[in-house]
Scaffold this motif. Structure first.
Motif, PDB file in Angstrom:
ATOM      1  N   ASP A 190      23.923 -25.555 -48.180  1.00  0.00           N
ATOM      2  CA  ASP A 190      25.091 -24.585 -47.963  1.00  0.00           C
ATOM      3  C   ASP A 190      25.213 -24.750 -46.264  1.00  0.00           C
ATOM      4  N   GLY A 191      26.512 -25.159 -46.060  1.00  0.00           N
ATOM      5  CA  GLY A 191      26.804 -25.186 -44.509  1.00  0.00           C
ATOM      6  C   GLY A 191      26.568 -26.456 -43.832  1.00  0.00           C
ATOM      7  N   GLY A 192      25.845 -27.147 -44.477  1.00  0.00           N
ATOM      8  CA  GLY A 192      25.412 -28.569 -43.991  1.00  0.00           C
ATOM      9  C   GLY A 192      26.551 -29.644 -43.820  1.00  0.00           C
ATOM     10  N   MET A 193      26.503 -30.688 -42.838  1.00  0.00           N
ATOM     11  CA  MET A 193      27.432 -31.646 -43.070  1.00  0.00           C
ATOM     12  C   MET A 193      26.805 -33.031 -42.556  1.00  0.00           C
ATOM     13  N   PHE A 194      27.005 -33.641 -43.623  1.00  0.00           N
ATOM     14  CA  PHE A 194      26.121 -35.036 -43.495  1.00  0.00           C
ATOM     15  C   PHE A 194      27.094 -36.347 -43.463  1.00  0.00           C
ATOM     16  N   LYS A 195      26.555 -37.176 -42.702  1.00  0.00           N
ATOM     17  CA  LYS A 195      27.398 -38.493 -42.457  1.00  0.00           C
ATOM     18  C   LYS A 195      26.772 -39.599 -43.510  1.00  0.00           C
ATOM     19  N   ILE A 196      27.465 -40.105 -44.204  1.00  0.00           N
ATOM     20  CA  ILE A 196      26.891 -41.135 -45.199  1.00  0.00           C
ATOM     21  C   ILE A 196      27.720 -42.392 -45.143  1.00  0.00           C
TER      22      ILE A 196
END
Length: 450
Positions: free
Chosen positions: A345-351
């Motif tokens: 929750d609240g994380g933002m990840f580049k993939i």
């Protein structure tokens, strides 16, 4: 004969559509009775995550009679990997008729099949294969226990050297001197494909090299790289470079596993393979742009799939943002937003998803660019995930999200690619708390980097 082909076809389809990550089969269209099989060495054994290949030939009277099975991962006939798997390729199993069973029901029956054979061979790859030698299963004296440990140690070393490193070096064109053969230009690859297609039409496919597991080897290597490295670092402390393997009493006449420990060299070669695969992945982007300029079919297909997925997500919850890097249909970028009320929750990840111009024959390679402490994400960011439909990118996107969000997966060492995180996740209650604290820290750091 027709009933035999129908039976073989069903058995192959059952394995290929199954969920067992340890076995795979493939065949040329020209002859379904000649099968290549792969067994991935079981975790927590000296064969751990090694790639062991076998040739399987099924006769006209199959399944009335058992097939013929030959091991081909033998270092050119110089390495006996098991008391029951000879250097010459012979596989000793009662159900194959190559060994006399001691109990009723151990012989072949038509109720058995290709999958049961592969599982039986896999069962030979135990944590203590020394006991597979007849007469040695009950030897528990000090000398025997020492020999058992030394036998396991040399199998572990040779699994890494022959069944992992040597195989990947062959697939990647890495020469003995450590240099890498330059890849063929894109236009040459196209000519090669045209030639192969022409040969197939001529019924001359045997002249082309059959490497059905080539892409699988590379993807699995990236999954298990940290495990391979950990194994080398652990056992290099036990066996110095140049130390000779212990010869067992039952090894003789060339049917042996001879050699010396060379863990320093194995580590060097392992790291070179790792960097070479990543360089190959980066080349896909350039190949992809060339394919787009030439309006190759796979380029248009991926562009269309991307547009359809973006359109489909417009009316859905705000979970991912999807775009093409530099308008290249072979490089997809995802921004994943952690699902509310979860550990993400609240994380933002580049993939980043890198696709090959030979998709779907070569499957995407996915890397989480934002650091995350997760049992399904390797230290270098490689993500382990399982799409239901390998030819559909929507299935890949769904599987990527599912892998990140799965908070109660069953224990399976074959799907956990971060050994340290996995040890905590499936450890004690306190260990699992430590895992989630580490995961939350990576989530918080991802927010700081936004």
């Amino acid at each position: 004969m027709a009933s035999t082909i129908v039976r073989i076809t069903k058995e192959i389809r059952h394995i290929q559509q199954g969920t067992d990550l340890s076995i795979a089969v493939a065949y040329r269209d020209s002859n379904i009775q000649h099968i290549k099989a792969l067994i991935v060495g079981p975790p927590e054994t000296p064969y751990e995550f090694g790639f062991f290949e076998f040739n399987v030939r099924l006769g006209r009277d199959y399944p009335s009679s058992p097939p013929s099975v030959t091991a081909t991962t033998t270092n050119g006939g110089r390495c006996r990997f098991n008391p029951n798997i000879y250097a010459g390729g012979k596989v000793c199993l009662s159900i194959l008729g190559t060994w006399r069973g001691e109990r009723p029901g151990e012989e072949w029956s038509s109720a058995q099949g290709l999958e049961s054979i592969l599982i039986s061979i896999q069962s030979l790859m135990s944590s203590n294969p020394y006991e597979n030698e007849p007469g040695y299963e009950n030897k528990k004296g000090p000398d025997e226990l020492r020999h058992q440990a030394l036998y396991v140690d040399k199998i572990r070393h040779e699994t890494l050297r022959i069944a992992v490193i040597q195989k990947l070096e062959e697939q990647l064109g890495i020469l003995p001197n450590g240099q890498v053969e330059p890849p063929a230009p894109a236009w040459e690859s196209e000519i090669d494909e045209d030639v192969e297609e022409a040969l197939e039409k001529m019924g001359d496919v045997e002249k082309t090299k059959f490497e059905p597991f080539k892409d699988l080897f590379k993807r699995r290597f990236l999954w298990y790289y940290d495990t391979y490295l950990s194994t080398i670092e652990t056992y290099a402390k036990k066996h110095r470079d140049g130390e000779k393997f212990q010869k067992m009493e039952f090894e003789h006449g060339g049917n042996t596993m001879d050699g010396t420990y060379q863990y320093s060299d194995l580590k060097r070669r392992l790291n070179l393979i790792h960097s070479t695969i990543h360089m190959e992945t980066e080349r896909w982007a350039e190949e992809g742009l060339n394919a787009k300029r030439r309006e190759v079919g796979v380029s248009a297909n991926l562009q269309r799939q991307h547009e359809q997925i973006v359109e489909a997500h417009k009316d859905k919850a705000f979970t991912i943002d999807l775009e093409l890097a530099s308008d290249n249909p072979f490089v997809w970028q995802i921004t994943y937003f952690g699902k509310p009320m979860t550990h993400l929750d609240g994380g933002m990840f580049k993939i980043r998803i890198c696709l090959s111009p030979r998709f779907p024959d070569e499957q995407p390679r996915v890397k989480v660019l934002t650091p995350i402490y997760h049992h399904r994400v390797a230290k270098d960011g490689t993500l382990c995930y399982f799409p239901k439909k390998v030819e559909e990118m929507k299935s890949h996107i769904d599987a990527i999200v599912e892998a990140l969000e799965d908070d109660s997966p069953p224990y399976d060492p074959r799907t956990t690619v971060h050994p340290e995180a996995a040890k905590l996740y499936w450890g004690s209650a306190d260990d699992k708390k430590k895992y989630h604290r580490q995961l939350r820290r990576s989530v918080e750091r991802s927010m700081d980097e936004c």
